[in-house]
Design a protein around this motif. Structure first.
Motif, PDB file in Angstrom:
ATOM      1  N   THR A  29      38.564  39.607  45.628  1.00  0.00           N
ATOM      2  CA  THR A  29      39.032  40.583  44.772  1.00  0.00           C
ATOM      3  C   THR A  29      39.820  39.738  43.497  1.00  0.00           C
ATOM      4  OG1 THR A  29      39.568  41.882  46.774  1.00  0.00           O
ATOM      5  CG2 THR A  29      40.869  42.295  44.822  1.00  0.00           C
ATOM      6  N   LEU A  30      40.455  38.711  43.638  1.00  0.00           N
ATOM      7  CA  LEU A  30      41.282  38.395  42.580  1.00  0.00           C
ATOM      8  C   LEU A  30      40.270  37.479  41.751  1.00  0.00           C
ATOM      9  CD1 LEU A  30      43.822  36.582  44.928  1.00  0.00           C
ATOM     10  CD2 LEU A  30      44.269  38.151  43.135  1.00  0.00           C
ATOM     11  N   PHE A  31      38.976  36.863  42.196  1.00  0.00           N
ATOM     12  CA  PHE A  31      38.026  36.206  41.507  1.00  0.00           C
ATOM     13  C   PHE A  31      37.324  37.266  40.465  1.00  0.00           C
ATOM     14  CE2 PHE A  31      33.491  35.255  40.958  1.00  0.00           C
ATOM     15  CZ  PHE A  31      33.588  33.749  40.378  1.00  0.00           C
ATOM     16  N   HIS A  32      37.139  38.571  40.889  1.00  0.00           N
ATOM     17  CA  HIS A  32      36.605  39.694  40.178  1.00  0.00           C
ATOM     18  C   HIS A  32      37.444  40.217  39.227  1.00  0.00           C
ATOM     19  CE1 HIS A  32      33.175  39.370  43.045  1.00  0.00           C
ATOM     20  NE2 HIS A  32      33.705  40.217  43.942  1.00  0.00           N
ATOM     21  N   THR A  33      39.131  40.064  39.673  1.00  0.00           N
ATOM     22  CA  THR A  33      39.906  40.460  38.735  1.00  0.00           C
ATOM     23  C   THR A  33      39.709  39.625  37.206  1.00  0.00           C
ATOM     24  OG1 THR A  33      41.308  41.200  40.576  1.00  0.00           O
ATOM     25  CG2 THR A  33      42.328  41.117  38.371  1.00  0.00           C
ATOM     26  N   GLY A  34      39.659  38.372  37.438  1.00  0.00           N
ATOM     27  CA  GLY A  34      39.402  37.525  36.144  1.00  0.00           C
ATOM     28  C   GLY A  34      38.193  37.933  35.649  1.00  0.00           C
ATOM     29  N   GLY A  56      35.407  42.906  49.505  1.00  0.00           N
ATOM     30  CA  GLY A  56      36.702  42.584  48.558  1.00  0.00           C
ATOM     31  C   GLY A  56      36.359  43.167  47.265  1.00  0.00           C
ATOM     32  N   GLY A  57      35.287  43.274  46.893  1.00  0.00           N
ATOM     33  CA  GLY A  57      35.041  43.903  45.421  1.00  0.00           C
ATOM     34  C   GLY A  57      35.000  45.549  45.384  1.00  0.00           C
ATOM     35  N   ALA A  58      35.064  46.152  46.574  1.00  0.00           N
ATOM     36  CA  ALA A  58      35.281  47.486  46.506  1.00  0.00           C
ATOM     37  C   ALA A  58      36.741  47.779  46.154  1.00  0.00           C
ATOM     38  CB  ALA A  58      35.139  48.250  48.248  1.00  0.00           C
ATOM     39  N   LYS A  59      37.572  46.901  46.273  1.00  0.00           N
ATOM     40  CA  LYS A  59      39.031  47.225  45.858  1.00  0.00           C
ATOM     41  C   LYS A  59      38.956  47.217  44.350  1.00  0.00           C
ATOM     42  CE  LYS A  59      40.115  44.362  49.208  1.00  0.00           C
ATOM     43  NZ  LYS A  59      39.210  44.641  50.130  1.00  0.00           N
ATOM     44  N   ASN A  60      38.304  46.367  43.756  1.00  0.00           N
ATOM     45  CA  ASN A  60      38.282  46.344  42.233  1.00  0.00           C
ATOM     46  C   ASN A  60      37.538  47.520  41.683  1.00  0.00           C
ATOM     47  OD1 ASN A  60      37.993  43.274  43.276  1.00  0.00           O
ATOM     48  ND2 ASN A  60      38.944  43.291  41.404  1.00  0.00           N
ATOM     49  N   VAL A  61      36.291  47.922  42.413  1.00  0.00           N
ATOM     50  CA  VAL A  61      35.655  49.107  41.817  1.00  0.00           C
ATOM     51  C   VAL A  61      36.637  50.377  42.249  1.00  0.00           C
ATOM     52  CG1 VAL A  61      33.677  50.725  42.345  1.00  0.00           C
ATOM     53  CG2 VAL A  61      33.693  48.002  42.438  1.00  0.00           C
ATOM     54  N   GLY A  62      37.238  50.389  43.309  1.00  0.00           N
ATOM     55  CA  GLY A  62      38.014  51.736  43.559  1.00  0.00           C
ATOM     56  C   GLY A  62      39.182  51.782  42.584  1.00  0.00           C
ATOM     57  N   ILE A  63      39.771  50.586  42.053  1.00  0.00           N
ATOM     58  CA  ILE A  63      41.078  51.029  41.423  1.00  0.00           C
ATOM     59  C   ILE A  63      40.504  51.126  39.997  1.00  0.00           C
ATOM     60  CG2 ILE A  63      41.393  48.602  40.700  1.00  0.00           C
ATOM     61  CD1 ILE A  63      44.455  49.364  40.823  1.00  0.00           C
ATOM     62  N   ILE A  86      45.479  47.719  36.232  1.00  0.00           N
ATOM     63  CA  ILE A  86      44.282  47.219  37.215  1.00  0.00           C
ATOM     64  C   ILE A  86      44.658  45.932  37.650  1.00  0.00           C
ATOM     65  CG2 ILE A  86      42.037  46.550  37.260  1.00  0.00           C
ATOM     66  CD1 ILE A  86      42.394  49.579  36.636  1.00  0.00           C
ATOM     67  N   VAL A  87      45.243  44.836  36.958  1.00  0.00           N
ATOM     68  CA  VAL A  87      45.606  43.770  37.254  1.00  0.00           C
ATOM     69  C   VAL A  87      46.801  43.752  37.971  1.00  0.00           C
ATOM     70  CG1 VAL A  87      46.079  41.216  36.706  1.00  0.00           C
ATOM     71  CG2 VAL A  87      44.424  42.555  35.155  1.00  0.00           C
ATOM     72  N   THR A  88      47.930  44.494  37.520  1.00  0.00           N
ATOM     73  CA  THR A  88      49.092  44.153  38.393  1.00  0.00           C
ATOM     74  C   THR A  88      49.019  44.769  39.742  1.00  0.00           C
ATOM     75  OG1 THR A  88      50.545  44.085  36.473  1.00  0.00           O
ATOM     76  CG2 THR A  88      51.598  44.858  38.111  1.00  0.00           C
ATOM     77  N   PRO A  89      48.526  46.205  39.969  1.00  0.00           N
ATOM     78  CA  PRO A  89      48.259  46.614  41.414  1.00  0.00           C
ATOM     79  C   PRO A  89      47.355  45.773  42.315  1.00  0.00           C
ATOM     80  CG  PRO A  89      48.117  48.297  39.349  1.00  0.00           C
ATOM     81  CD  PRO A  89      48.068  46.809  38.988  1.00  0.00           C
ATOM     82  N   LEU A  90      46.480  45.019  41.647  1.00  0.00           N
ATOM     83  CA  LEU A  90      45.636  44.212  42.607  1.00  0.00           C
ATOM     84  C   LEU A  90      46.319  43.053  42.947  1.00  0.00           C
ATOM     85  CD1 LEU A  90      42.006  44.798  40.851  1.00  0.00           C
ATOM     86  CD2 LEU A  90      42.918  45.557  43.188  1.00  0.00           C
TER      87      LEU A  90
END
Length: 389
Positions: A29-34, A56-63, A86-90
């Motif tokens: 999730t964090l890697f994808h956020t970057g 883990g990537g589903a959380k990025n896609v969901g938000i 996006i970044v702060t909530p994740l």
């Protein structure tokens, strides 16, 4: 899977570009956020036709799907409020020991024969606030959103798309009022303590799909028993592979590090699941490598741009890379994949690493983009107080 990925090129219908975000717990999730921060800076996020994610990537896609309408894009295609929305909530989510309380709650529920619900409740409370599948972006409003889970009963992948759910063996059922948090939880429901997520459905509401050999089994259409989609497709490429000319793949999956499980059977079981997931990802990565551009675009227009947590940034051969390979970057590939608390420094390292690798991968393939991505000297690691060397 191999047959699906090797479909003859002339039989594929290509659209434009899709992004696939792999599994790998909070580490991914964090890697994808970057990586998403960099894609947004390059003005490429808005140009994506589809974003798929698993675990883990589903959380990025969901938000992204739930907050797409709130992003304010400027003339260059950059979302000015990307960090806020996006970044702060994740990062706030990844600072929580999310797998502890849901695991204990589910263990108690197992004694009563109850399905896993605690993880979906926590996702809804932290990220989605009642948002449903039917509220995801429609065509023309934003990218197509796809989340991947696995059906423990049929043995098939399950795709959440817009207001519908698809099981390759059962067909399609429209669930516009299903909470997005439930779909993300199903995609992230790592066994045994976070799995399964059970979704009741109306057996008469299912539509047949080509190849749905179990569509006639009404008893199987009454409820879906779902688990982590990373067991089936750790790179989240299956739902987008055949439809899009360019596929961007962000890989935060498990790297096959040396591990001594001993004779304690739960550790052996966990090791087997991790190996199955990483080996599945390795097979897909090998198949994708054929489409990584080297001397320019392929004659058929197909391309895959890949960056992964276990990649050496020097392997891209780009000038002015944003960082160098180091003990820190090598250690990030071995970092835990649990949904446990990540410290601010761990978060910063992973976000910076995803950002730097995405930057290198995109600059390695400049002919795919008009205009080409900005040079590295104009980019800055998003978490400057967490250097990678």
């Amino acid at each position: 899977m191999c047959e699906n990925l090797c479909v003859a090129r002339e039989e594929r219908e290509h659209a434009s570009c899709a992004l696939a975000l792999s599994g790998g717990g909070f580490r991914a999730t964090l890697f994808h956020t970057g990586a998403l921060i960099r894609l947004n800076e390059l003005g490429l996020l808005r140009r994506l036709d589809c974003i798929s994610g698993v675990s883990g990537g589903a959380k990025n896609v969901g938000i992204l799907g739930s907050r797409w309408a709130r992003l304010r894009f400027d003339e260059s295609g950059r979302a000015e409020n990307f960090h806020e929305e996006i970044v702060t909530p994740l990062r706030r989510l990844c600072a929580m020991p999310l797998d502890v309380l849901p695991s204990f709650a589910n263990m108690g529920g197992m004694l009563l024969g109850l399905p896993s619900t605690a993880l979906a409740w926590e996702y809804d409370r932290q990220l989605f606030h009642g948002f449903t599948l039917g509220e995801l972006p429609r065509p023309g409003e934003g990218p197509r959103i796809v989340l991947i889970a696995g059906n423990l009963v049929t043995g098939a992948e399950v795709f959440f798309k817009g207001d519908a759910l698809e099981d390759k063996r059962l067909g399609r059922v429209r669930l516009p009022h299903l909470k997005l948090a439930t779909a993300v939880a199903a995609s992230s429901a790592y066994p045994p303590f976070l799995s399964p997520v059970v979704i009741p459905t109306d057996p008469d509401a299912w539509e047949p799909l080509p190849g749905a050999d179990l569509h006639g089994e009404a008893r199987l259409r009454r409820r879906l028993t779902l688990t982590d989609g990373g067991v089936y497709d750790a790179l989240a490429v299956e739902p987008v592979w055949r439809e899009y000319a360019t596929l961007l793949v962000s890989d935060g999956c498990v790297v096959k590090e040396v591990w001594r499980p001993g004779s304690f059977w739960p550790r052996q079981w966990l090791r087997v699941v991790l190996l199955a997931t990483s080996n599945t990802a390795a097979i897909r990565k090998e198949l994708l490598s054929e489409f990584v551009p080297r001397e320019g675009p392929r004659a058929d227009g197909r391309a895959c741009i890949y960056w992964g947590n276990g990649t050496r940034i020097a392997s891209y051969g780009v000038e002015d890379a944003l960082c160098q390979d180091s003990e820190i970057t090598r250690g990030l590939a071995r970092m835990r994949t649990r949904e446990s608390r990540f410290t601010p420094r761990e978060q910063g390292w992973l976000i910076n690493w995803g950002y730097a690798l995405c930057d290198a991968a995109m600059r390695r393939s400049p002919l795919l983009w008009q205009p080409p991505p900005m040079p590295a000297r104009e980019a800055r690691l998003p978490v400057p107080d967490c250097p990678l060397s």
